[in-house]
Design a protein around this motif. Sequence first.
Motif, PDB file in Angstrom:
ATOM      1  N   GLY A  22       0.730  -1.240  -0.037  1.00 54.26           N
ATOM      2  CA  GLY A  22      -0.037   0.079   0.040  1.00 54.26           C
ATOM      3  C   GLY A  22       0.864   1.119   0.007  1.00 54.26           C
ATOM      4  N   GLU A  42      -5.090   2.541   7.760  1.00 52.26           N
ATOM      5  CA  GLU A  42      -4.135   1.396   8.349  1.00 52.26           C
ATOM      6  C   GLU A  42      -5.006   1.159   9.690  1.00 52.26           C
ATOM      7  N   CYS A 139     -10.640  -0.675   7.838  1.00 50.85           N
ATOM      8  CA  CYS A 139     -11.765  -0.559   6.863  1.00 50.85           C
ATOM      9  C   CYS A 139     -12.534  -1.476   6.960  1.00 50.85           C
ATOM     10  N   ASN A 337       8.057  -9.227   0.725  1.00 53.05           N
ATOM     11  CA  ASN A 337       7.973  -7.673   0.525  1.00 53.05           C
ATOM     12  C   ASN A 337       8.373  -7.107  -0.726  1.00 53.05           C
ATOM     13  N   ALA A 340       5.575  -7.433  -3.127  1.00 55.12           N
ATOM     14  CA  ALA A 340       4.554  -6.324  -2.499  1.00 55.12           C
ATOM     15  C   ALA A 340       4.833  -4.622  -2.900  1.00 55.12           C
TER      16      ALA A 340
END
Length: 549
Positions: A22, A42, A139, A337, A340
Motif C-alpha cells: 500500500g 491502516e 476499513c 516484501n 509487494a
Amino acid sequence: MAEIERETMEYDVVIVGAGPAGLSAAIRLKQLDSDLEVVVLEKGSEVGAHILSGAVLDPCGLDALIPDWKEKGAPLNVPVKEDNFYMLGEAGGIRVPNFPMPPLMNNHGNYIVSMGNVCRWMAEQAEELGVEIFPGMSCSELVYGDKGEVKGVVAGVFGLEEDGSYGPNTEPGMELHGKYVFLGEGVRGSLSKEVIAKYDLGAGKDVQKYGVGMKEIWEIDPAKHKEGTVTHTMGWPLNSNAGGGSFIYHLDNNQVYVGFVVHLNYKNPHLYPYMEFQRFKHHPMVADLLKGGKRVAYGARAITEGGYQSMPKLVAPGVALLGCSAGMVNVPRIKGNHNAMLSGKAAAEAAYAAIKADRSGDELPDYEAVVRDGAIGKDLKMVRNVKPMWSKWGLMASLMLGGLDMWTNNILGLSLFGTLKHGKNDAEATEEASKHKKIDYPKPDGVLSFDRLTNVSFAATNHEESQPCHLRLADPSLPIATNLPKFDEPAQRYCPAGVYEVVEKDGKPEFVINFQNCVHCKTCDIKDPSQNITWTTPQGGDGPNYPNM
Ligand SMILES: Cc1cc2nc3c(=O)[nH]c(=O)nc-3n(C[C@H](O)[C@H](O)[C@H](O)COP(=O)(O)OP(=O)(O)OC[C@H]3O[C@@H](n4cnc5c(N)ncnc54)[C@H](O)[C@@H]3O)c2cc1C
C-alpha cells in the motif's frame, strides 16, 4: 434501523493497508503527479504496529521505487554476510552447502530488516510527498457504485454495542470514495476475500495455500551474536506430520529474529503449531544460541504459499489487489516484501495512466499484465512447483526435485513438471482426529520456551472489550456439535494466540472466543475445517503493537 449517515471524502485513489504494498502504491502515485489526492488507511494504532515479516529484504522493490533510499536514510542497516541452511534431526543437524542451491536462493545483496521500521520510514516518505495516512482506521466495509464497481470503503467505525448495533457512543465512521480502490491488506485480507468472491477472481486459478508464521525477537549474549547471519532450517521438530521450517536472522544491537513457519495443509488436527515452535528452540543448536538471552517480543501472522498458480485475477471494476492480498510470496525464498513493493508501484502506474485518460471505476488490465509478465511473475513462476511437490511428496523429494526444477527454470526457463496443482485447500486438508495420534508436547520451561498466553503478552495486543467479537461464527453451535467430536476442535491449537478454548460449563463443553488476544494472523479464517470462522476487522487501533518486527 434508520439509515446510517456518514460523511464522505473524495480521493483519486483510496488505499487500504500501510504495508509495503500500500505504501509503495501511495509513494509512486505522488511521484507521478503531486496533485493526485491519495489516502492510506491502516488498522494498526500506528504504521508498522501490525507488520510482521522475517525479514530478509530483497531491495529490488525499493530500488525501483526510491533509487536513492540509502541517501534518504532507509533503515536497511544490516547486509546479509553469511547464509546457512541446515537439515535438523533431534540431536544435531547437517549443514547443506550453498553451491547446489539455485542462485535465486542466495541472500547476498539482501538486508536483515525490521519491516515495521521500513514501513514507518516509507510512511514518512509518503507523507513528505503529500499522501494522507490515517492509522487507527479499520476499513470494515466496501462501498459499491451504481454499476457494481467498488467505489470506496467505510472506515473508522468506533464504539459499536456488544451485539453489533449502534448505541449512544457509536461513531459511524466515514465513506472514503476513490476513482480506484487499492487493497493492500496482506494475507487473507477481509475486504480482499469479499472482492475475490464477489467478482469470482479465483476462477480458473488454483486454491490459495498458507502457512502460519510465529516469530520472537531475542536479545542474546553479544559473544554469540553475528550481525548479518541468516540461518534457515528444515526437518526436526516437524516430521512427515507437516511441512515448514525455521529462520534465525541476526540483526543489529545483539538482537535475533527467531521464527518458525508451519504449512497449514497438515492433516493431523492434534498438531499444535505454536508448541512445535517452542519445541524447536530446545534443539541444541538453537538452545546454545539463546541461552543467557531474553525474548523481548512475540507475534504471528499467516503467510501466503500458493504462489504463481494461486494468484487470483488482480483487478475488478474500481479495485485492485496488491501484494499479499493476492499472495505474492516466493515460498522457497520466504520473501514477499519485494513483490509487494513492485506490485504497489505497478498498480499506481496503471491507475495514474487511467486517471489521466479520464477513466475511473473500471478495471486496470495494465496492472495485471505488468504483474504476470514482469518481474513478479518471473520471480513466482520459477518456483511454482516447490510447494505442490512438498505437499505431495514430502520434504526430501521436494528438496531434490524442487531444486532441480528451480535450476531448469533458472537456466532454461522451463520446467520438466509443467505447473503442478496444489490439490485441497488447507481447511479441507484437515482429517478426522480419530485417524491420528495425539501429540505429546513438552511443557514450556519458561526460559527458552513459553506458554502461549505469556508469549501473547509480548505482542502487546489489545482490543476494546465492549465491542462485538470480530471473529464471527456462521453457526455458533458448530464448534461443539461438529468440530469437537470430529476434529477435537483444532482451533484450540492452530491459533497462535490462544483465542479459542473449549471449557467445561455445568458439565458440558462450551466454545469460548477470547478475541482480546487476537494478533490478526488470520489462521482461524484459513484453517477451520468447517470454514465456520470469518475474521473481520475490529475497531481501528486495536490488535498487536509490534515494536520492530
Ligand atoms: C513469519 C513470516 C516471515 C516472513 N519473512 C519474510 C522475509 O524474510 N522476507 C520477505 O520479503 N517477506 C517475508 N514474509 C512475507 C511478507 O511478510 C509479505 O509478503 C508482506 O508482508 C506483504 O506485504 P503487504 O503490504 O501485501 O501486506 P502486509 O505487510 O501484511 O501489510 C498489510 C497492512 O494492511 C493493514 N490492513 C489489513 N486489513 C486492513 C483493513 N481492512 N483496514 C485497514 N488496514 C488493514 C494491516 O494492518 C497491515 O499493516 C514473511 C511473512 C511471514 C508471516
